[in-house]
Design an enzyme around this catalytic site. Structure first.
Site, mmCIF file in Angstrom:
data_model
loop_
_atom_site.group_PDB
_atom_site.id
_atom_site.type_symbol
_atom_site.label_atom_id
_atom_site.label_comp_id
_atom_site.label_asym_id
_atom_site.label_seq_id
_atom_site.Cartn_x
_atom_site.Cartn_y
_atom_site.Cartn_z
ATOM 1 N N ARG A 85 -68.876 -64.718 -15.237
ATOM 2 C CA ARG A 85 -68.612 -64.331 -16.627
ATOM 3 C C ARG A 85 -67.240 -63.653 -16.733
ATOM 4 N NH1 ARG A 85 -67.098 -59.913 -15.955
ATOM 5 N NH2 ARG A 85 -68.131 -57.917 -15.701
ATOM 6 N N ASP A 117 -62.927 -55.539 -13.222
ATOM 7 C CA ASP A 117 -64.101 -56.418 -13.338
ATOM 8 C C ASP A 117 -64.028 -57.313 -14.579
ATOM 9 O OD1 ASP A 117 -64.558 -54.493 -15.222
ATOM 10 O OD2 ASP A 117 -66.673 -54.231 -14.764
ATOM 11 N N LYS A 152 -77.827 -46.897 -6.280
ATOM 12 C CA LYS A 152 -77.516 -45.916 -7.329
ATOM 13 C C LYS A 152 -78.762 -45.073 -7.605
ATOM 14 C CE LYS A 152 -73.725 -47.801 -9.942
ATOM 15 N NZ LYS A 152 -73.214 -48.140 -11.276
ATOM 16 N N GLU A 184 -64.306 -59.392 -9.489
ATOM 17 C CA GLU A 184 -65.423 -58.628 -8.907
ATOM 18 C C GLU A 184 -66.511 -59.615 -8.481
ATOM 19 O OE1 GLU A 184 -67.586 -54.705 -10.223
ATOM 20 O OE2 GLU A 184 -68.678 -56.417 -11.012
ATOM 21 N N ALA A 201 -82.160 -55.945 -11.804
ATOM 22 C CA ALA A 201 -80.945 -55.605 -12.560
ATOM 23 C C ALA A 201 -80.948 -56.241 -13.945
ATOM 24 C CB ALA A 201 -79.701 -56.052 -11.783
ATOM 25 N N GLU A 228 -83.408 -54.218 -16.053
ATOM 26 C CA GLU A 228 -82.840 -52.887 -16.339
ATOM 27 C C GLU A 228 -81.742 -52.989 -17.389
ATOM 28 O OE1 GLU A 228 -80.296 -49.323 -15.779
ATOM 29 O OE2 GLU A 228 -79.743 -51.428 -15.632
HETATM 30 P P1 0O2 Z 1 -71.606 -56.478 -17.162
HETATM 31 O O1 0O2 Z 1 -72.543 -56.790 -18.273
HETATM 32 O O2 0O2 Z 1 -72.074 -57.037 -15.847
HETATM 33 O O3 0O2 Z 1 -70.194 -56.822 -17.451
HETATM 34 P P2 0O2 Z 1 -65.748 -48.681 -12.654
HETATM 35 O O4 0O2 Z 1 -65.349 -48.012 -13.924
HETATM 36 O O5 0O2 Z 1 -65.549 -50.197 -12.714
HETATM 37 O O6 0O2 Z 1 -65.204 -48.067 -11.416
HETATM 38 P P3 0O2 Z 1 -68.434 -49.319 -12.932
HETATM 39 O O7 0O2 Z 1 -68.094 -50.259 -14.039
HETATM 40 O O8 0O2 Z 1 -69.668 -48.476 -13.127
HETATM 41 O O9 0O2 Z 1 -67.266 -48.377 -12.601
HETATM 42 O O10 0O2 Z 1 -68.510 -50.143 -11.564
HETATM 43 P P4 0O2 Z 1 -69.770 -50.602 -10.762
HETATM 44 O O11 0O2 Z 1 -70.674 -49.483 -10.478
HETATM 45 O O12 0O2 Z 1 -69.242 -51.346 -9.581
HETATM 46 O O13 0O2 Z 1 -70.515 -51.590 -11.770
HETATM 47 C C1 0O2 Z 1 -69.926 -52.768 -12.178
HETATM 48 C C2 0O2 Z 1 -70.978 -53.783 -12.556
HETATM 49 O O14 0O2 Z 1 -72.123 -53.693 -11.676
HETATM 50 C C3 0O2 Z 1 -71.573 -53.636 -13.934
HETATM 51 O O15 0O2 Z 1 -70.740 -54.284 -14.843
HETATM 52 C C4 0O2 Z 1 -72.922 -54.347 -13.790
HETATM 53 O O16 0O2 Z 1 -72.766 -55.758 -13.767
HETATM 54 C C5 0O2 Z 1 -73.328 -53.909 -12.400
HETATM 55 N N1 0O2 Z 1 -74.071 -52.637 -12.418
HETATM 56 C C6 0O2 Z 1 -73.655 -51.456 -11.929
HETATM 57 N N2 0O2 Z 1 -74.597 -50.523 -12.095
HETATM 58 C C7 0O2 Z 1 -75.639 -51.122 -12.686
HETATM 59 C C8 0O2 Z 1 -76.944 -50.652 -13.107
HETATM 60 O O17 0O2 Z 1 -77.313 -49.505 -12.961
HETATM 61 N N3 0O2 Z 1 -77.754 -51.578 -13.686
HETATM 62 C C9 0O2 Z 1 -77.396 -52.883 -13.858
HETATM 63 N N4 0O2 Z 1 -78.269 -53.705 -14.441
HETATM 64 N N5 0O2 Z 1 -76.167 -53.339 -13.488
HETATM 65 C C10 0O2 Z 1 -75.318 -52.477 -12.912
HETATM 66 P P5 0O2 Z 1 -70.744 -53.884 -16.369
HETATM 67 O O18 0O2 Z 1 -69.346 -54.084 -16.858
HETATM 68 O O19 0O2 Z 1 -71.335 -52.532 -16.590
HETATM 69 O O20 0O2 Z 1 -71.711 -54.907 -17.044
#
Ligand code: 0O2
Length: 222
Positions: free
Chosen positions: A61, A90, A130, A157, A169, A172
Protein backbone atom coordinates in the site's frame (compact mmCIF):
# COMPACT_ATOMS: atom_id res chain seq x y z
CA UNK A 1 -24.03 39.22 -8.27
CA UNK A 2 -20.29 39.88 -8.05
CA UNK A 3 -17.75 37.31 -9.27
CA UNK A 4 -14.43 36.60 -7.61
CA UNK A 5 -11.57 37.30 -10.06
CA UNK A 6 -9.62 34.19 -11.06
CA UNK A 7 -6.10 34.34 -9.70
CA UNK A 8 -4.14 32.68 -12.54
CA UNK A 9 -0.89 32.71 -10.60
CA UNK A 10 -2.48 30.91 -7.63
CA UNK A 11 -4.03 28.28 -9.92
CA UNK A 12 -0.71 27.71 -11.70
CA UNK A 13 1.02 27.35 -8.33
CA UNK A 14 -1.60 24.85 -7.12
CA UNK A 15 -1.19 22.80 -10.31
CA UNK A 16 2.58 22.80 -9.91
CA UNK A 17 2.23 21.57 -6.33
CA UNK A 18 -0.17 18.83 -7.45
CA UNK A 19 2.29 17.69 -10.15
CA UNK A 20 5.17 17.70 -7.66
CA UNK A 21 3.13 15.62 -5.22
CA UNK A 22 2.19 13.10 -7.92
CA UNK A 23 5.87 12.77 -8.94
CA UNK A 24 6.83 12.38 -5.28
CA UNK A 25 4.28 9.57 -4.75
CA UNK A 26 5.26 7.86 -8.00
CA UNK A 27 8.82 7.37 -6.74
CA UNK A 28 7.40 5.45 -3.77
CA UNK A 29 5.17 3.40 -6.00
CA UNK A 30 8.20 2.37 -8.08
CA UNK A 31 10.16 1.51 -4.92
CA UNK A 32 7.25 -0.60 -3.73
CA UNK A 33 7.14 -2.44 -7.06
CA UNK A 34 10.89 -3.18 -6.86
CA UNK A 35 10.39 -4.72 -3.41
CA UNK A 36 7.34 -6.71 -4.57
CA UNK A 37 9.39 -8.14 -7.44
CA UNK A 38 12.24 -9.11 -5.12
CA UNK A 39 9.84 -10.87 -2.73
CA UNK A 40 8.08 -12.62 -5.58
CA UNK A 41 11.40 -13.88 -7.00
CA UNK A 42 12.42 -15.13 -3.53
CA UNK A 43 9.12 -16.95 -3.21
CA UNK A 44 9.37 -18.63 -6.62
CA UNK A 45 13.02 -19.57 -6.26
CA UNK A 46 12.55 -20.86 -2.71
CA UNK A 47 9.56 -22.94 -3.77
CA UNK A 48 11.53 -24.39 -6.67
CA UNK A 49 14.67 -25.17 -4.66
CA UNK A 50 13.07 -26.42 -1.44
CA UNK A 51 9.67 -27.62 -2.64
CA UNK A 52 8.19 -25.34 0.01
CA UNK A 53 6.57 -21.90 -0.17
CA UNK A 54 7.34 -19.88 2.99
CA UNK A 55 5.02 -17.00 1.99
CA UNK A 56 1.27 -17.08 2.52
CA UNK A 57 0.55 -13.71 0.93
CA UNK A 58 2.01 -10.32 0.09
CA UNK A 59 0.18 -7.00 0.12
CA UNK A 60 1.32 -3.47 -0.58
CA UNK A 61 0.00 0.00 0.00
CA UNK A 62 0.97 3.60 -0.60
CA UNK A 63 0.12 5.93 2.26
CA UNK A 64 -2.78 8.15 1.25
CA UNK A 65 -2.19 11.91 0.89
CA UNK A 66 -4.42 12.37 3.99
CA UNK A 67 -2.32 9.81 5.88
CA UNK A 68 0.87 11.66 4.93
CA UNK A 69 -0.57 15.04 5.99
CA UNK A 70 -1.76 13.51 9.28
CA UNK A 71 1.71 12.10 10.00
CA UNK A 72 3.39 15.42 9.08
CA UNK A 73 1.13 17.13 11.64
CA UNK A 74 1.63 14.38 14.29
CA UNK A 75 5.42 14.52 13.95
CA UNK A 76 5.38 18.35 13.80
CA UNK A 77 7.66 18.44 10.74
CA UNK A 78 7.79 20.97 7.89
CA UNK A 79 5.42 20.13 5.02
CA UNK A 80 8.37 20.17 2.63
CA UNK A 81 9.09 17.30 0.20
CA UNK A 82 12.72 16.88 1.27
CA UNK A 83 11.79 16.87 4.95
CA UNK A 84 8.91 14.41 4.39
CA UNK A 85 11.24 12.17 2.34
CA UNK A 86 13.72 12.12 5.22
CA UNK A 87 11.32 11.84 8.17
CA UNK A 88 8.44 9.68 6.95
CA UNK A 89 9.79 6.32 5.94
CA UNK A 90 6.56 4.32 5.66
CA UNK A 91 4.98 6.05 2.64
CA UNK A 92 5.54 2.83 0.67
CA UNK A 93 4.74 -0.35 2.58
CA UNK A 94 4.95 -4.02 1.68
CA UNK A 95 3.61 -6.69 4.02
CA UNK A 96 4.87 -10.25 3.76
CA UNK A 97 2.76 -12.81 5.60
CA UNK A 98 4.50 -16.12 6.29
CA UNK A 99 3.30 -19.41 7.73
CA UNK A 100 5.75 -19.66 10.62
CA UNK A 101 8.02 -17.44 12.72
CA UNK A 102 11.15 -19.17 11.34
CA UNK A 103 9.97 -18.31 7.83
CA UNK A 104 9.56 -14.67 8.88
CA UNK A 105 13.21 -14.44 9.95
CA UNK A 106 14.43 -16.53 7.00
CA UNK A 107 12.66 -14.26 4.49
CA UNK A 108 13.89 -11.16 6.30
CA UNK A 109 17.50 -12.44 6.05
CA UNK A 110 17.23 -13.40 2.37
CA UNK A 111 15.70 -10.04 1.50
CA UNK A 112 17.85 -7.66 3.57
CA UNK A 113 21.17 -9.25 2.61
CA UNK A 114 20.68 -8.46 -1.10
CA UNK A 115 23.47 -6.18 -2.35
CA UNK A 116 21.25 -3.35 -3.58
CA UNK A 117 19.18 -3.19 -0.39
CA UNK A 118 20.27 -0.75 2.31
CA UNK A 119 18.74 -1.42 5.70
CA UNK A 120 17.96 1.88 7.43
CA UNK A 121 16.19 0.50 10.48
CA UNK A 122 14.89 -2.75 11.93
CA UNK A 123 12.13 -2.94 14.54
CA UNK A 124 11.71 -6.43 15.90
CA UNK A 125 8.29 -6.43 17.54
CA UNK A 126 8.37 -10.25 17.60
CA UNK A 127 11.33 -10.37 19.98
CA UNK A 128 9.83 -7.41 21.84
CA UNK A 129 6.07 -7.08 21.23
CA UNK A 130 4.45 -3.67 21.72
CA UNK A 131 2.61 -3.22 25.07
CA UNK A 132 -0.73 -3.90 23.31
CA UNK A 133 0.65 -7.23 22.03
CA UNK A 134 1.43 -6.16 18.44
CA UNK A 135 3.98 -8.51 16.85
CA UNK A 136 5.76 -8.10 13.52
CA UNK A 137 9.26 -7.67 12.15
CA UNK A 138 9.69 -4.31 10.44
CA UNK A 139 12.54 -3.30 8.15
CA UNK A 140 12.87 0.15 6.67
CA UNK A 141 15.02 -0.33 3.59
CA UNK A 142 16.22 1.77 0.72
CA UNK A 143 15.88 0.29 -2.74
CA UNK A 144 17.32 1.90 -5.90
CA UNK A 145 14.80 2.97 -8.52
CA UNK A 146 16.15 3.68 -12.00
CA UNK A 147 14.40 6.68 -13.56
CA UNK A 148 15.12 8.36 -16.92
CA UNK A 149 17.06 10.97 -14.92
CA UNK A 150 19.16 8.41 -13.02
CA UNK A 151 18.90 6.18 -9.97
CA UNK A 152 17.27 7.36 -6.74
CA UNK A 153 17.13 5.51 -3.41
CA UNK A 154 13.55 5.02 -2.22
CA UNK A 155 12.65 4.04 1.36
CA UNK A 156 10.12 1.23 1.75
CA UNK A 157 8.79 -0.24 4.99
CA UNK A 158 8.63 -4.02 4.78
CA UNK A 159 6.64 -5.82 7.47
CA UNK A 160 7.19 -9.54 7.94
CA UNK A 161 4.70 -11.43 10.10
CA UNK A 162 2.87 -14.72 10.50
CA UNK A 163 -0.77 -15.39 9.62
CA UNK A 164 -1.68 -15.33 13.32
CA UNK A 165 0.08 -11.97 13.82
CA UNK A 166 -1.64 -10.62 10.71
CA UNK A 167 -5.05 -11.82 11.87
CA UNK A 168 -4.56 -10.09 15.22
CA UNK A 169 -3.21 -6.85 13.70
CA UNK A 170 -6.06 -6.54 11.24
CA UNK A 171 -8.70 -6.97 13.97
CA UNK A 172 -6.86 -4.57 16.29
CA UNK A 173 -6.64 -2.02 13.48
CA UNK A 174 -10.40 -2.29 12.83
CA UNK A 175 -11.25 -1.94 16.54
CA UNK A 176 -8.84 1.00 16.90
CA UNK A 177 -10.49 2.68 13.90
CA UNK A 178 -14.03 1.93 15.12
CA UNK A 179 -13.38 3.65 18.46
CA UNK A 180 -11.32 6.44 16.91
CA UNK A 181 -8.35 5.38 19.04
CA UNK A 182 -10.30 5.48 22.34
CA UNK A 183 -10.76 1.72 22.77
CA UNK A 184 -12.50 0.70 26.06
CA UNK A 185 -10.05 -0.71 28.62
CA UNK A 186 -11.65 -4.17 28.74
CA UNK A 187 -11.28 -4.52 24.95
CA UNK A 188 -7.64 -3.40 25.11
CA UNK A 189 -7.08 -6.08 27.77
CA UNK A 190 -8.83 -8.75 25.68
CA UNK A 191 -6.78 -7.78 22.62
CA UNK A 192 -3.53 -8.11 24.56
CA UNK A 193 -4.62 -11.55 25.78
CA UNK A 194 -5.57 -12.53 22.22
CA UNK A 195 -2.10 -11.42 21.03
CA UNK A 196 -0.50 -13.73 23.61
CA UNK A 197 -2.79 -16.57 22.47
CA UNK A 198 -1.77 -15.89 18.84
CA UNK A 199 1.89 -16.05 19.91
CA UNK A 200 1.21 -19.42 21.60
CA UNK A 201 -0.59 -20.68 18.50
CA UNK A 202 2.43 -19.72 16.35
CA UNK A 203 4.69 -21.82 18.59
CA UNK A 204 2.33 -24.81 18.55
CA UNK A 205 1.78 -24.70 14.79
CA UNK A 206 5.52 -24.53 14.14
CA UNK A 207 6.14 -27.49 16.50
CA UNK A 208 3.44 -29.47 14.70
CA UNK A 209 4.90 -28.60 11.31
CA UNK A 210 8.39 -29.74 12.41
CA UNK A 211 7.04 -32.99 13.84
CA UNK A 212 5.18 -33.71 10.62
CA UNK A 213 8.34 -33.03 8.59
CA UNK A 214 10.43 -35.33 10.80
CA UNK A 215 7.91 -38.17 10.54
CA UNK A 216 7.80 -37.69 6.79
CA UNK A 217 11.62 -37.82 6.51
CA UNK A 218 11.78 -41.01 8.59
CA UNK A 219 9.16 -42.65 6.36
CA UNK A 220 11.11 -41.66 3.23
CA UNK A 221 14.44 -42.94 4.68
CA UNK A 222 12.93 -46.27 5.86
P1 0O2 B 1 -1.05 1.75 8.17
O1 0O2 B 1 -2.54 1.69 8.11
O2 0O2 B 1 -0.42 0.39 8.09
O3 0O2 B 1 -0.45 2.71 7.21
P2 0O2 B 1 7.27 6.15 13.35
O4 0O2 B 1 6.65 7.49 13.56
O5 0O2 B 1 7.11 5.67 11.91
O6 0O2 B 1 8.65 6.01 13.87
P3 0O2 B 1 5.28 4.29 13.88
O7 0O2 B 1 4.50 4.80 12.72
O8 0O2 B 1 4.49 3.97 15.13
O9 0O2 B 1 6.41 5.26 14.28
O10 0O2 B 1 6.15 3.04 13.41
P4 0O2 B 1 5.91 1.52 13.67
O11 0O2 B 1 5.74 1.23 15.10
O12 0O2 B 1 7.03 0.81 12.98
O13 0O2 B 1 4.52 1.23 12.95
C1 0O2 B 1 4.39 1.36 11.58
C2 0O2 B 1 3.29 0.47 11.06
O14 0O2 B 1 3.26 -0.79 11.78
C3 0O2 B 1 1.89 1.00 11.22
O15 0O2 B 1 1.61 1.83 10.14
C4 0O2 B 1 1.04 -0.28 11.19
O16 0O2 B 1 0.94 -0.80 9.87
C5 0O2 B 1 1.93 -1.22 11.98
N1 0O2 B 1 1.65 -1.15 13.42
C6 0O2 B 1 2.46 -0.67 14.38
N2 0O2 B 1 1.90 -0.79 15.58
C7 0O2 B 1 0.70 -1.36 15.40
C8 0O2 B 1 -0.36 -1.75 16.30
O17 0O2 B 1 -0.30 -1.59 17.50
N3 0O2 B 1 -1.46 -2.32 15.73
C9 0O2 B 1 -1.57 -2.54 14.39
N4 0O2 B 1 -2.69 -3.11 13.93
N5 0O2 B 1 -0.59 -2.16 13.52
C10 0O2 B 1 0.52 -1.59 14.02
P5 0O2 B 1 0.50 2.94 10.24
O18 0O2 B 1 0.96 4.08 9.38
O19 0O2 B 1 0.17 3.27 11.66
O20 0O2 B 1 -0.78 2.29 9.63
Amino acid sequence: MSTVPVDDAAIAQAKQLRDQFQRFLREYEFGMREVETKISILRDEFTHMHAYNPIEHVSSRLKSPDGIVEKVARKGIDPDFDVIRREITDIAGVRVTCSFVTDVYRLFELFTRQDDITVLMVKDYIAEPKPNGYRSLHAIVEVPVFLSTGAIPVPVEVQFRTIAMDFWASLEHKIHYKFDGRVPAHLVQSLTEAADAAGELDLRMERLHREALEINHRVIEA
